[in-house]
Design an enzyme around this catalytic site. Structure first.
Site, PDB file in Angstrom:
ATOM      1  N   GLU A 532       0.794  -1.230   0.000  1.00 16.73           N
ATOM      2  CA  GLU A 532       0.000   0.000   0.000  1.00 16.73           C
ATOM      3  C   GLU A 532       0.829   1.284   0.000  1.00 16.73           C
ATOM      4  OE1 GLU A 532      -2.723  -3.200   1.036  1.00 16.73           O
ATOM      5  OE2 GLU A 532      -0.739  -2.640   1.808  1.00 16.73           O
ATOM      6  N   GLN A 554      -7.204  -1.272  -1.314  1.00 14.02           N
ATOM      7  CA  GLN A 554      -8.330  -2.197  -1.437  1.00 14.02           C
ATOM      8  C   GLN A 554      -9.401  -2.018  -0.369  1.00 14.02           C
ATOM      9  OE1 GLN A 554      -7.887  -6.763  -1.386  1.00 14.02           O
ATOM     10  NE2 GLN A 554      -7.997  -6.212  -3.536  1.00 14.02           N
ATOM     11  N   HIS A 599     -11.281  -6.004   8.861  1.00 11.41           N
ATOM     12  CA  HIS A 599     -11.904  -5.501   7.642  1.00 11.41           C
ATOM     13  C   HIS A 599     -13.078  -4.569   7.936  1.00 11.41           C
ATOM     14  CE1 HIS A 599      -9.643  -8.832   5.932  1.00 11.41           C
ATOM     15  NE2 HIS A 599      -9.810  -8.280   4.759  1.00 11.41           N
TER      16      HIS A 599
END
Length: 809
Positions: A532, A554, A599
């Site tokens: 990233e 993402q 997440h």
């Protein structure tokens, strides 16, 4: 193909002699700047100093292969290089040391950065691009160790992109991709992850990049062997060395910092590899000395032993260079030719000292004159007020004893006098107040301008174009809207490209880019590795070279990997150059209301606090997200756009004007009218708030729902305050932790919009628990605010007001 240094170096002895002596002169000038700069700090005329002494020769060699259109991304030791490419003068060097706020005198940062941080100006005064092919370019330096590396990757990759991408005006940014990006880093900083991630990505992408490692054996006081697995970074990198016939890896060149001819050869070879073969090159410059130690904060005698200090004296690059010049001779047609005599070199050294001293003196006079002008405009006005308060004479007396007056001293005196004369509304006092107000306006520009663009392309000035729906508008999955909008974007803007994990071949994990790589090619729609920090770096570097990158991270949680680059680099580009550079990259990510600790985080408060300078946009659905992409591509500012992950399969009507409609930045939307309470939220939580609002309607509470849409900037027209003026109650709701984004919004609404004046009840915030959400739907329900939570807490507000009408649940 542009010729390289190797291919152009057929010169006469006289030209060779001139080049060598010019290099020696510039090296001596740079060294004298370091010496005098340190003295200026230690005598109190400057706050801090960090200098490039000891690195003069390798930087002179590097500058010889640095051409118009090339870019550098470096750190605070490269003053010799900056001078060699005409990006720094003696006067501008000292102007930065003194923090002179004049762009003309200190064009790198207008006094905003400490010394050693260099930059060229990529923009005209109106914010438009200069022709970067007509100048040698330095992307604005940052101090965080290895923080310059991710951006370097993007600067290099842009050259590769320009080999196949052309658009109107692209000739300002590239000559068929023949430019090289040069990076510099201290040897100890190669222990940082950003170095390894960048070099790994560069070797995989095969981009024209030259990284110079200045290896002086220490990281401040810690020796190299304690920094890395091996003291010799070139040996450690040996596995990166490319193999013949393979399109992977890099070239590694090791050279001594005091060996002038070997340095010329090393950089000539490095340029040849990078410019002609598009190969990354590492130049490991060893045996670097640091004559004055790390910085003015301390002395290297504390951690270097006598043997090391003696070695550094003997192998000082300029001393070795002088020795080499004096020992050089060549026979030309039976006549011995030499480069210089000892007397000639002594003369060069004396002239260098004089030149540096003269430049320092002029820089100091210019800086002092700017302060004197302020002092001379304020002091007489202060003197006129002495009769109004007996303490004013003492304040003036204290001021007169200050040896080196700074702006803050003048402003402090004026503000103290205004405080002492409060209540005396005399013409003399008003004159002082007026003068001070005018000066504050000027200093606000000097110290606080250009956090965001001030050009005609500023994001908030992009005209709103509503989405158009007709009877024939399809109802599709949200992902289809954003995908089809991207299709229009890539068709409309050939300079636009997107890259990220899974973004290319499979069209991203949620199919928002489905089929676009096949249509537009692997250059414009590309997959990346899992890295990233350098995905962001690719975006920053490309955007600095005129491309319009969309860097995909993402998931929102993963943005933490690149938050350092967002905060220290991207967010400050316009500010730290006072409008001299820009990097309008769009960071595409997705999140909100997910399941599981890793997440489902909502690190919005961290992003908000650390990324002032970047637009933070939080659309509630994919149509709004598409509109924000269209808006930001008309702007010259960076942005984070957080798509709602649980919205990709929800149905939305598709506008017929894809690629054209825009969502205004800094404007809220009232999505449900109400008269009893104002509910403020954003992103995926909006759907839950709307559900709660509909339930409250059935309980006799009319709730107005406002979608913030844009957290930075926030509600520029103060529509939320107008709603509170109507409802007299305020509830701010999101899925961040306590004191997070709800607190951010509340401060704006109550303090900046003054909505507290209209409240009949305490303002209420509803947010998530302070832990990460547990897994699965139940984890979301018990960790983040549910519609039940919202209904009960908002109902409780009305129970306090009228317990008869709203009995306790």
């Amino acid at each position: 193909m542009e010729e390289t240094y190797i291919e152009t170096q057929q010169i006469s002895f006289q030209d060779f002699k001139k080049n060598v002596l010019d290099d020696y002169q510039l090296g001596r000038i740079s060294r004298e700047m370091s010496y005098l700069g340190r003295r200026e700090v230690l005598t109190g005329k400057a706050k801090f100093g960090i200098f490039g002494d000891g690195k003069e020769l390798p930087q002179l060699a590097m500058a010889k292969v640095f051409r118009n259109g090339d870019f550098r991304s470096g750190y605070y030791r490269d003053q010799t290089f900056a001078m060699a490419v005409d990006a720094l003068t003696v006067e501008s060097f000292f102007a930065q040391l003194y923090a002179d706020t004049s762009v003309e005198r200190e064009p790198a940062s207008a006094g905003r950065q400490m010394n050693g941080h260099y930059a060229t100006r990529s923009l005209n005064d109106d914010g438009s691009w200069k022709n970067l092919m007509n100048q040698k370019n330095i992307s604005s330096d940052i101090s965080p160790t290895a923080g310059q590396m991710p951006r370097l990757l993007g600067l290099a990759q842009a050259s590769k992109i320009y080999k196949s991408v052309k658009f109107e005006g692209s000739e300002k940014f590239s000559n068929h991709g023949n430019e090289v990006a040069f990076g510099t880093i201290g040897d100890a900083s190669t222990a940082e992850g950003h170095f390894w991630e960048t070099l790994n990505a560069a070797c995989a992408l095969q981009v024209p990049m030259i990284v110079s490692i200045w290896d002086d054996g220490y990281g401040i006081s810690v020796p190299t062997q304690n920094q890395r697995a091996k003291a010799d970074i070139a040996e450690m990198l040996s596995g990166f060395q490319r193999k013949e016939g393979e399109n992977q890896g890099c070239e590694i060149i090791q050279v001594k910092a005091w060996d002038y001819p070997s340095l010329l050869d090393a950089y000539a070879r490095a340029e040849h590899f990078a410019r002609t073969e598009s190969v990354p090159v590492v130049v490991h410059v060893v045996e670097v000395t640091q004559p004055q130690g790390h910085s003015t904060s301390g002395s290297h005698e504390r951690y270097k032993n006598e043997a090391r200090l003696n070695w550094e004296t003997e192998f000082d690059g300029l001393a070795k260079f002088k020795e080499w010049i004096l020992n050089y001779s060549i026979d030309i047609e039976g006549k011995e030719e030499v480069l210089a005599t000892a007397e000639e070199l002594d003369s060069i050294e004396a002239e260098a000292k004089k030149l540096v001293k003269d430049g320092q003196k002029k820089a100091w006079e210019n800086y002092q004159n700017s302060i004197k002008k302020i002092r001379d405009s304020i002091l007489p006005l202060v003197e006129n007020l002495k009769s109004q308060n007996s303490e004013i004479s003492a304040e003036i007396d204290n001021f007169s004893k200050i040896i080196s007056v700074a702006k803050k001293d003048v402003f402090h005196l004026a503000r103290r006098v205004l405080l002492l004369t409060r209540g005396n509304q005399t013409p003399e006092r008003q004159n002082l107040q007026t003068a001070l107000d005018e000066l504050f306006k000027v200093e606000k520009d000097h110290y606080s301008s250009h956090l965001y663009s001030q050009s005609q392309w500023k994001a908030t000035q992009v005209k709103e174009v509503p989405p158009i729906f007709t009877d024939n508008s399809e109802t599709v999955d949200g992902r289809v809207v954003v995908r089809n909008n991207f299709d229009k974007i890539f068709e409309k803007y050939p300079e636009t490209l997107v890259f990220g994990e899974d973004a290319g071949n499979i069209g991203d994990v949620n199919q928002g880019l489905e089929g676009l790589q096949e249509k537009y090619g692997e250059v414009r729609v590309a997959d990346t590795g899992i890295r990233e920090a350098t995905i962001l770096g690719q975006g920053i570097g490309m955007a600095m070279r005129g491309l319009r990158p969309i860097a995909e991270i993402q998931y929102l949680d993963y943005i933490l990997y690149c938050l350092q680059g967002m905060s220290d680099d991207l967010a400050t580009v316009q500010y730290r150059t006072k409008g001299g550079q820009k990097a309008p990259v769009i960071i595409r990510t997705r999140g909100h209301r997910l399941e599981g600790i890793w997440h489902s985080g909502s690190p919005m408060a961290g992003i908000l606090n650390l990324s002032k300078g970047i637009n933070i946009l939080v659309p509630r659905n994919l149509t709004k997200a598409a509109g924000f992409y269209n808006t930001m591509l008309q702007s010259d500012e960076p942005a984070v756009i957080v798509e709602t992950l649980n919205g990709y399969r929800l149905k939305e009507k598709q506008p017929v004007n894809l690629g054209e409609f825009t969502v205004p930045v800094g404007k809220v939307e009232i999505t449900k009218e109400g008269k009893d309470v104002t509910l403020v939220t954003y992103g995926s939580t909006w759907r839950i708030v709307t559900e709660a609002a509909n339930q409250l309607d059935k309980l006799g509470i009319s709730a107005e729902v406002i979608d913030v849409q844009s957290l930075i900037p926030f509600d520029l027209t103060h529509d939320i305050a107008e709603s509170v003026k109507k409802t007299n109650r305020l509830v701010v709701i999101d899925e961040d932790v306590e004191g997070g984004t709800t607190a951010f919004m509340l401060q704006h609404i109550l303090e900046k919009q003054k909505a507290f004046r209209y409240l009949d009840s305490d303002p209420l915030t509803i947010c998530a628990e302070n832990h990460r959400p547990a897994y699965a739907s139940d984890g979301d329900y018990f960790s983040k605010p549910s519609a039940d939570d919202m209904v009960e807490k908002i109902y409780g507000m009305f129970n306090e007001i009228d317990p008869v009408k709203f009995p306790k649940i």
